[in-house]
Design an enzyme around this catalytic site. Structure first.
Site, short mmCIF file in Angstrom:
data_model
loop_
_atom_site.label_atom_id
_atom_site.label_comp_id
_atom_site.label_asym_id
_atom_site.label_seq_id
_atom_site.Cartn_x
_atom_site.Cartn_y
_atom_site.Cartn_z
CE LYS A 205 45.77 46.02 43.70
NZ LYS A 205 45.65 45.83 45.15
NE ARG A 239 44.56 38.19 45.00
CZ ARG A 239 43.83 38.93 44.15
NH1 ARG A 239 44.30 40.10 43.72
NH2 ARG A 239 42.65 38.51 43.73
#
Length: 261
Positions: A205, A239
């Protein structure tokens, strides 16, 4: 948790595993690299992403889940906010529902009450199409996220869902600025103190890098640093896209905590 996006437009790996056989093979590879479970998603929820029709989402994920369940010995999760997809995925063998809407879509709560599966409740401010347009938290992002998740957990428990079935996720990047995300990362122990297993999705991200223009696949360094901090803070599930590298980093981190002279 290995990420398996069966989508054409996910922010990092969109289009890489659209074919069901390719996706199943990728899932097998992730397990061989050290994934403890596989999370299958058929709708991109990156900032600005449009919704996908139910028929298309089902077409993408169900054959993959069936193939993974038939060939793997690890649990398979369905990443969806739509109760119709939840139902079909559970029938196909998924044992965990990973819901960015935290069961707020009509029918989703009823699905979880009907089936003995795990549920991960995530915090998101707004919707994927617009969530990054001026997100704000009048009482602070940590309080906002914790209050929301505590309320959603309390609702499940009022309906008799066992605590052992519930996970929570602060939703990094979902309706949050970089400062919001870094604050949440710093304060992860506060979220852990709510008393439920915490799942975090930090992989690749933009919050992981301090300057714009760095593509998702070149953010691994920040992702590994964040993963190790998350484990130190008490997070239970990471994750990730880069399973082998994250497994190596976390294993080393854990070894330093347990080594004896």
């Amino acid at each position: 948790m290995g990420i398996l996006n069966v989508t054409p437009d996910s922010f990092s790996d969109g289009g890489a595993h659209l074919d069901a056989l390719a996706a199943i093979t990728r899932g097998q590879t992730l397990v061989a690299q050290g994934a403890d479970l596989i999370d299958v998603g058929g709708e991109s929820t990156r900032p600005g992403a449009p919704e996908v029709g139910l028929a298309e989402e089902l077409r993408r994920v169900i054959p993959v889940i069936e193939g993974l369940v038939d060939t793997l010995k690890v649990p398979v999760s369905i990443d969806t906010r739509h109760p119709q997809v939840m139902q079909a995925a559970i029938r196909a063998g998924a044992t965990l529902v990973n819901d960015i809407e935290a069961l707020q879509v009509p029918g989703a709560l009823e699905c979880i009450l009907e089936h003995e599966v795990g549920i991960c409740l995530m915090h998101m401010q707004g919707q994927p199409l617009t969530m990054q347009q001026s997100p704000h938290y009048p009482r602070g992002v940590v309080s906002g996220v914790c209050d929301f998740l505590a309320a959603r957990v309390a609702l499940l428990e009022r309906y008799g869902v066992e605590r052992t079935r519930i996970l929570i996720d602060p939703g990094f990047g979902f309706g949050k600025t970089r400062i919001h995300n870094l604050t949440l990362l710093q304060q992860l122990p506060v979220l852990v103190d709510l008393g439920y297993p915490v799942l975090v999705g930090l992989s690749r991200k933009s919050m992981l890098v301090g300057q714009p223009g760095i593509p998702p696949r070149e953010r691994l360094g920040g992702g590994l640093a964040a993963a190790c901090w998350a484990i130190q803070a008490g997070v239970h599930i990471l994750r990730v896209h880069d399973v082998a590298e994250t497994r190596q980093a976390v294993d080393l981190w854990m070894d330093t905590l347990t080594v004896e002279e």
